[in-house]
Design a protein around this motif. Structure first.
Motif, PDB file in Angstrom:
ATOM      1  N   PRO A   1       8.046  15.677  15.836  1.00  9.94           N
ATOM      2  CA  PRO A   1       8.212  14.223  16.000  1.00  9.94           C
ATOM      3  C   PRO A   1       6.909  13.574  16.467  1.00  9.94           C
ATOM      4  O   PRO A   1       6.149  14.171  17.227  1.00  9.94           O
ATOM      5  CB  PRO A   1       9.287  14.107  17.084  1.00  9.94           C
ATOM      6  CG  PRO A   1       9.138  15.370  17.879  1.00  9.94           C
ATOM      7  CD  PRO A   1       8.747  16.429  16.889  1.00  9.94           C
ATOM      8  N   LEU A   2       6.637  12.374  15.972  1.00  7.92           N
ATOM      9  CA  LEU A   2       5.423  11.662  16.360  1.00  7.92           C
ATOM     10  C   LEU A   2       5.700  10.792  17.581  1.00  7.92           C
ATOM     11  O   LEU A   2       6.724  10.121  17.664  1.00  7.92           O
ATOM     12  CB  LEU A   2       4.928  10.788  15.197  1.00  7.92           C
ATOM     13  CG  LEU A   2       4.776  11.476  13.842  1.00  7.92           C
ATOM     14  CD1 LEU A   2       4.102  10.532  12.849  1.00  7.92           C
ATOM     15  CD2 LEU A   2       3.992  12.775  13.959  1.00  7.92           C
TER      16      LEU A   2
ATOM     17  N   GLY B   1       4.480   5.652   8.083  1.00  6.84           N
ATOM     18  CA  GLY B   1       5.817   5.339   8.594  1.00  6.84           C
ATOM     19  C   GLY B   1       6.747   6.517   8.778  1.00  6.84           C
ATOM     20  O   GLY B   1       7.952   6.342   8.974  1.00  6.84           O
ATOM     21  N   TYR B   2       6.208   7.757   8.722  1.00  9.49           N
ATOM     22  CA  TYR B   2       7.060   8.931   8.932  1.00  9.49           C
ATOM     23  C   TYR B   2       7.297   9.153  10.424  1.00  9.49           C
ATOM     24  O   TYR B   2       6.383   9.016  11.233  1.00  9.49           O
ATOM     25  CB  TYR B   2       6.422  10.185   8.337  1.00  9.49           C
ATOM     26  CG  TYR B   2       6.228  10.119   6.843  1.00  9.49           C
ATOM     27  CD1 TYR B   2       7.323   9.996   5.985  1.00  9.49           C
ATOM     28  CD2 TYR B   2       4.953  10.182   6.290  1.00  9.49           C
ATOM     29  CE1 TYR B   2       7.148   9.928   4.616  1.00  9.49           C
ATOM     30  CE2 TYR B   2       4.767  10.122   4.916  1.00  9.49           C
ATOM     31  CZ  TYR B   2       5.869   9.990   4.079  1.00  9.49           C
ATOM     32  OH  TYR B   2       5.693   9.924   2.720  1.00  9.49           O
ATOM     33  N   ALA B   3       8.511   9.542  10.768  1.00  9.28           N
ATOM     34  CA  ALA B   3       8.827   9.814  12.176  1.00  9.28           C
ATOM     35  C   ALA B   3       8.492  11.241  12.555  1.00  9.28           C
ATOM     36  O   ALA B   3       8.314  11.558  13.736  1.00  9.28           O
ATOM     37  CB  ALA B   3      10.300   9.537  12.449  1.00  9.28           C
ATOM     38  N   VAL B   4       8.416  12.135  11.550  1.00 10.48           N
ATOM     39  CA  VAL B   4       8.103  13.549  11.805  1.00 10.48           C
ATOM     40  C   VAL B   4       7.115  14.033  10.745  1.00 10.48           C
ATOM     41  O   VAL B   4       6.978  13.436   9.677  1.00 10.48           O
ATOM     42  CB  VAL B   4       9.371  14.438  11.778  1.00 10.48           C
ATOM     43  CG1 VAL B   4      10.356  14.010  12.859  1.00 10.48           C
ATOM     44  CG2 VAL B   4      10.023  14.390  10.406  1.00 10.48           C
ATOM     45  N   VAL B   5       6.454  15.155  11.037  1.00  8.70           N
ATOM     46  CA  VAL B   5       5.529  15.774  10.081  1.00  8.70           C
ATOM     47  C   VAL B   5       5.410  17.257  10.425  1.00  8.70           C
ATOM     48  O   VAL B   5       5.571  17.641  11.591  1.00  8.70           O
ATOM     49  CB  VAL B   5       4.138  15.088  10.123  1.00  8.70           C
ATOM     50  CG1 VAL B   5       3.429  15.383  11.442  1.00  8.70           C
ATOM     51  CG2 VAL B   5       3.276  15.492   8.938  1.00  8.70           C
ATOM     52  N   ASP B   6       5.158  18.085   9.407  1.00  5.46           N
ATOM     53  CA  ASP B   6       4.947  19.514   9.658  1.00  5.46           C
ATOM     54  C   ASP B   6       3.498  19.745  10.085  1.00  5.46           C
ATOM     55  O   ASP B   6       2.568  19.162   9.520  1.00  5.46           O
ATOM     56  CB  ASP B   6       5.232  20.330   8.391  1.00  5.46           C
ATOM     57  CG  ASP B   6       6.707  20.283   7.994  1.00  5.46           C
ATOM     58  OD1 ASP B   6       7.531  19.947   8.863  1.00  5.46           O
ATOM     59  OD2 ASP B   6       7.012  20.585   6.823  1.00  5.46           O
TER      60      ASP B   6
END
Length: 252
Positions: A192-193, A150-155
């Motif tokens: 952003p995903l 459910g994350y909208a962004v990730v490194d």
């Protein structure tokens, strides 16, 4: 042959009555014959249309069956805005194959900084623009467990092939699908995903949102949400319209 006569009428009047009756019957017969011919014509046209549709459907199936898939289509893949091939593993086994067989000197290796992310390779990535690298970073991040969590962004980071290893400093091999990364990394913080699912030359194709629609005939933007996978796939197929396969969309 029996002929009924009306005794209240003269012979001429009886003959005239039979003549009028014959005309009515002939008209009805002509009408029935015309209706029958019209019906035969409509049936023939309908049969021709059905036969034509069967041929068209058969040709579509034939074309679909005949198309030889490219080697990279077994992986997740897309072409960058400049036409470079990006491939990512669908599971640990494919991650091993990508790094062991297809990661070459001039490529770049991408990976999301989260447990459960695909090994992602940008072919000839050393010559890729900053824009292309961001596209690949988004692709790698979108297929990581960050989306499911459910994350909208990730490194996401990128490294050269010589920085990727299967062994630790002590010489121990890491598990299947895992890799050791050494040295400096190029970071894409807060990526952003987002994915575009659409109809392309090779059927249902997927690309990162940053790449744009590109060569897709039609596409649907997919973002992180709480819609179940199967339901989302059905909605995508409905929006893409004729020719979209539910199975292909689910697989994508």
């Amino acid at each position: 042959m029996k002929v009924e006569l009306d005794i209240r009428k003269s012979a001429r009047e009886n003959a005239a009555a039979y003549y009028e009756e014959a005309k009515k019957l002939r008209a009805k017969a002509d009408g029935a014959e015309k209706a029958a011919k019209d019906m035969e014509k409509r049936i023939a046209e309908l049969e021709k249309k059905i036969a034509s549709e069967k041929v068209e459907n058969a040709e579509r199936v034939k074309v679909r069956e005949k198309r030889d898939k490219e080697w990279f289509e077994r992986f997740r893949w897309f072409l960058t805005s400049a036409g470079k091939l990006c491939i990512a593993g669908r599971d640990a086994r494919q991650n091993e194959i990508l790094v062991g067989k297809y990661l070459e000197k001039n490529d770049l290796f991408f990976h999301a900084e989260i447990h459960g992310a695909p090994a992602t390779v940008l072919k000839n990535g050393i010559e890729a623009s900053a824009e292309e690298r961001e596209e690949v970073a988004q692709f790698a991040g979108s297929y990581s467990s960050a989306w499911k969590d459910g994350y909208a962004v990730v490194d996401v980071y990128a490294v050269s092939p010589e920085q990727v290893s299967k062994r630790t400093e002590s010489g121990e091999a890491v598990g299947k699908g895992g890799f050791i990364i050494r040295g400096e990394r190029e970071w894409f913080k807060g990526t952003p995903l987002g994915l575009l699912v659409g109809a392309g030359e090779k059927g249902i194709e997927v690309a990162p949102e940053k790449r744009g629609k590109g060569a897709m005939k039609s596409s649907v933007l997919v973002k992180v949400g709480d819609v179940e996978k199967g339901e989302a796939a059905r909605k995508i197929v409905k929006r893409l319209g004729e020719g979209a396969s539910l199975d292909e969309v689910v697989q994508a």
